[in-house]
Design a protein around this motif. Structure first.
Motif, PDB file in Angstrom:
ATOM      1  N   ALA A   1     -60.024 -15.503  12.433  1.00 35.65           N
ATOM      2  CA  ALA A   1     -58.873 -14.583  12.401  1.00 35.65           C
ATOM      3  C   ALA A   1     -58.165 -14.565  13.756  1.00 35.65           C
ATOM      4  N   SER A   2     -58.952 -14.557  14.843  1.00 36.82           N
ATOM      5  CA  SER A   2     -58.285 -14.545  16.164  1.00 36.82           C
ATOM      6  C   SER A   2     -57.637 -15.898  16.441  1.00 36.82           C
ATOM      7  N   SER A   3     -58.215 -17.000  15.913  1.00 41.59           N
ATOM      8  CA  SER A   3     -57.570 -18.318  16.096  1.00 41.59           C
ATOM      9  C   SER A   3     -56.208 -18.331  15.404  1.00 41.59           C
ATOM     10  N   ILE A   4     -56.137 -17.709  14.225  1.00 38.51           N
ATOM     11  CA  ILE A   4     -54.857 -17.691  13.495  1.00 38.51           C
ATOM     12  C   ILE A   4     -53.849 -16.768  14.201  1.00 38.51           C
ATOM     13  N   ALA A   5     -54.342 -15.635  14.701  1.00 39.95           N
ATOM     14  CA  ALA A   5     -53.449 -14.735  15.446  1.00 39.95           C
ATOM     15  C   ALA A   5     -52.917 -15.447  16.691  1.00 39.95           C
ATOM     16  N   LEU A   6     -53.766 -16.271  17.303  1.00 36.96           N
ATOM     17  CA  LEU A   6     -53.347 -17.039  18.479  1.00 36.96           C
ATOM     18  C   LEU A   6     -52.272 -18.062  18.096  1.00 36.96           C
TER      19      LEU A   6
ATOM     20  N   ASP B   1     -60.989 -32.151   2.182  1.00 35.07           N
ATOM     21  CA  ASP B   1     -59.772 -32.128   3.014  1.00 35.07           C
ATOM     22  C   ASP B   1     -58.802 -31.162   2.342  1.00 35.07           C
ATOM     23  N   ILE B   2     -58.890 -29.899   2.718  1.00 33.15           N
ATOM     24  CA  ILE B   2     -58.198 -28.878   1.917  1.00 33.15           C
ATOM     25  C   ILE B   2     -57.112 -28.154   2.730  1.00 33.15           C
ATOM     26  N   THR B   3     -56.143 -27.595   2.015  1.00 32.58           N
ATOM     27  CA  THR B   3     -55.198 -26.669   2.671  1.00 32.58           C
ATOM     28  C   THR B   3     -55.268 -25.333   1.949  1.00 32.58           C
ATOM     29  N   ILE B   4     -55.175 -24.305   2.761  1.00 33.01           N
ATOM     30  CA  ILE B   4     -55.205 -22.925   2.256  1.00 33.01           C
ATOM     31  C   ILE B   4     -54.071 -22.207   2.986  1.00 33.01           C
TER      32      ILE B   4
ATOM     33  N   SER C   1     -54.965 -16.650   3.877  1.00 29.28           N
ATOM     34  CA  SER C   1     -56.207 -16.564   3.092  1.00 29.28           C
ATOM     35  C   SER C   1     -57.365 -17.343   3.730  1.00 29.28           C
ATOM     36  N   LEU C   2     -57.112 -17.989   4.848  1.00 29.50           N
ATOM     37  CA  LEU C   2     -58.116 -18.909   5.398  1.00 29.50           C
ATOM     38  C   LEU C   2     -59.381 -18.199   5.882  1.00 29.50           C
ATOM     39  N   ASP C   3     -59.188 -17.064   6.523  1.00 28.36           N
ATOM     40  CA  ASP C   3     -60.332 -16.306   7.036  1.00 28.36           C
ATOM     41  C   ASP C   3     -61.267 -15.956   5.880  1.00 28.36           C
ATOM     42  N   CYS C   4     -60.680 -15.411   4.824  1.00 26.06           N
ATOM     43  CA  CYS C   4     -61.455 -14.998   3.652  1.00 26.06           C
ATOM     44  C   CYS C   4     -62.118 -16.221   3.010  1.00 26.06           C
ATOM     45  N   PHE C   5     -61.354 -17.333   2.912  1.00 20.26           N
ATOM     46  CA  PHE C   5     -61.912 -18.556   2.313  1.00 20.26           C
ATOM     47  C   PHE C   5     -63.174 -18.992   3.068  1.00 20.26           C
ATOM     48  N   ILE C   6     -63.074 -19.043   4.389  1.00 21.70           N
ATOM     49  CA  ILE C   6     -64.208 -19.568   5.167  1.00 21.70           C
ATOM     50  C   ILE C   6     -65.411 -18.633   5.049  1.00 21.70           C
ATOM     51  N   LYS C   7     -65.161 -17.344   5.187  1.00 18.45           N
ATOM     52  CA  LYS C   7     -66.295 -16.389   5.127  1.00 18.45           C
ATOM     53  C   LYS C   7     -67.001 -16.503   3.780  1.00 18.45           C
TER      54      LYS C   7
END
Ligand code: FAD
Ligand code: MLT
Ligand code: ZN
Length: 471
Positions: A231-236, A347-350, A354-360
């Motif tokens: 989440a912080s990587s995406i905020a960055l 090799d996916i795109t999200i 939604s990426l944070d939720c996907f990974i968790k």
């Protein structure tokens, strides 16, 4: 079949028709060593007319053709089947740059040009050819276009499709479509160029292309930063998009596990950030104004990121060789995975939201259902493109593990991708690896439309059959 081989010698000099096992061998196995096929012959055409003549002969004898460039693709698209009845058409001899048009900022080139050679040629003339990926020393422009390759500059310059203005293509009948035009606007009906880009050799054979060039930046600054969460990587990322706008040219994410694997196989590639952060982000800014301008901008944004708690550490490359070392560290993860042994790639795109939720969620499911697996995640975070890779538990034989678990692991990841409205192929394509996955993922209507196109453009099904779609 000997009769057909004899006919080929009317189209191509004998020395470019490889029929001996030892000559064919280097063309039969894909880079990841997942697929090995057989081939009647490997053909090495030298120009577009050769390609057209070969296709006509193949069409007349119902022989199917597997187009091939650098053979670095990840989905087995350029590897023949096991019948021994297909021919491989490798375009490596077609490696001429036809023209660099400085005023139009375009390069016209043949399909067999190696990507890195194109970048270098453009740079000598003061231009940037922005397509860049780990396989650039061996992949070819035709293969890049046929797979619509992505890589590390998509965030700023787009993928191979976005860089392509025109194409020359040999059709399934052996006709030559001359679409070699360097136009940025052309609304004359259906966009044939876009049909062939990303079609993985199933609709036509790309023999040449016109691609966009950009002015070379004056200065580039590269930094590695430590983030505690995705989440912080995406905020960055969002902070950099807001403050640096079009100066942001790279934003790559690497997890701790993926960098540990790197260090295991390439100790010289150790992460310079202290304390093994959960997420290491590589950021590149490119500027056309001055060294000072971009350096100050980078420092200001990093300060803001520290103050708002988005990052806990940062190292700015102090010179070009350090910047290159950061990029090598990122690009070596693929090689480290290959050294470690067979693994499962996704090799996916999200959507980034939604990426944070996907990974968790996906990590939790994966670790519960497949205890001990190693999740080797990295990717082009700026594009929402995650390489979600699974390595077997330590001490397990990878081949046996994959035989039992490949299908359920793919199903788990792809179900999660569907839930998050993502895609099962962001940049590597479909080939033979994801043929079944694609059918399920695209949905009935889209899949039927794809088959309709394939039947219309290749009614005899001789161009790379059973790749992407089966008709
Ligand atoms: P090939 O593997 O030879 O062919 C790929 C497909 O295109 C096949 O279906 C083939 O039939 C078809 N094809 C090839 N040439 C033609 C032609 N002239 N006309 C019609 N069809 C053709 N990919 C990315 O997108 N991003 C990355 O960051 C990336 N990094 C990589 C890093 C490494 C270390 C490696 C090994 C691969 C990487 N790849 C990446 C995957 C691969 O390099 C790309 O897909 C590349 O674009 C393939 O080019 P190629 O010339 O090797 O094509
Ligand atoms: C990358 O981003 O490095 C490539 O797509 C290769 C890979 O996924 O291993
Ligand atoms: Zn990638």
């Amino acid at each position: 079949m000997q009769n057909f081989i004899n006919k080929l010698s009317t189209a191509l000099e004998q020395k470019y028709i490889l029929t001996q096992d030892e000559d064919k061998a280097p063309y039969l196995t894909d880079w990841r060593k997942r697929f090995t096929g057989k081939a009647l012959a490997v053909l090495l055409p030298g120009n577009t007319a050769d390609v057209a003549n070969i296709v006509k002969l193949c069409a007349a004898s119902q022989v199917s053709i597997v187009p091939q460039g650098g053979h670095t693709g990840f989905c087995g698209g350029a590897t023949p089947d096991n019948s021994g009845k297909q021919v491989i058409l490798n375009l490596k001899r077609m490696n001429q740059i036809r023209e660099i048009d400085s005023a139009n900022q375009t390069i016209t080139l043949e399909a067999g040009c190696i990507l890195q050679a194109v970048q270098e040629k453009a740079a000598v003339q003061g231009f940037l050819f922005p397509l860049s990926l780990g396989a650039e020393g061996s992949c070819m422009i035709g293969g890049n276009l046929a797979t619509n390759a992505g890589g590390t500059n998509v965030l700023r310059y787009g993928n191979a499709r976005d860089l392509c203005l025109g194409l020359e293509v040999v059709t399934a009948k052996g006709e030559i479509w001359n679409g070699v035009k360097g136009l940025r606007k052309d609304n004359t009906g259906y966009d044939l160029r876009d049909l062939f880009v990303g079609s993985e050799g199933t609709l036509g054979i790309i023999t040449a292309a016109v691609m966009k060039l950009y002015p070379l930046p004056i200065s580039q600054w590269t930094t590695l930063v430590a983030c505690e969460t995705i989440a912080s990587s995406i905020a960055l990322l969002n902070l950099f998009q807001k403050r640096a706008t079009s100066l942001l040219t790279g934003f790559e994410m690497m997890t701790q596990e993926s960098l540990e694997l790197n260090e295991k196989h390439f100790p010289q590639m150790a992460n310079p950030l202290q304390g093994k952060p959960p997420f290491t982000v590589l950021i590149e800014l490119s500027d056309h104004e001055s060294e000072d301008h971009v350096r100050q901008l980078l420092e200001t944004i990093l300060e803001e990121a520290f103050e708002s708690g988005l990052i806990s550490d940062a190292v700015i490359a102090s010179n070009l060789s350090q910047a290159n070392a950061f990029w090598h560290m990122r690009e070596h993860i693929t090689l480290a995975q290959a050294e470690e042994g067979a693994n499962l790639k996704h090799d996916i795109t999200i959507p980034l939201s939604s990426l944070d939720c996907f990974i968790k969620e996906t990590d939790a499911l994966m670790r519960t259902k497949f205890p001990g697996v190693r999740i080797i995640n990295f990717g082009h975070l700026g594009d929402g493109n995650l390489h979600y890779n699974i390595a077997p538990p330590l001490g397990t034989d990878p081949k046996t593990f994959n035989e039992i678990n490949e299908k359920p692991i793919h199903e788990l990841v792809y179900a999660q991708v569907e839930r998050c409205n993502g895609s099962i192929s962001a940049e590597h394509g479909v080939g033979q690896l994801k043929l079944d996955g694609l059918r399920a993922h695209k949905g009935e209507v889209a899949h039927e439309l794809m088959k309709t196109l394939k039947r219309a453009l290749d009614p005899q099904n001789i161009l790379n059959p059973h790749k992407v779609v089966s008709i």
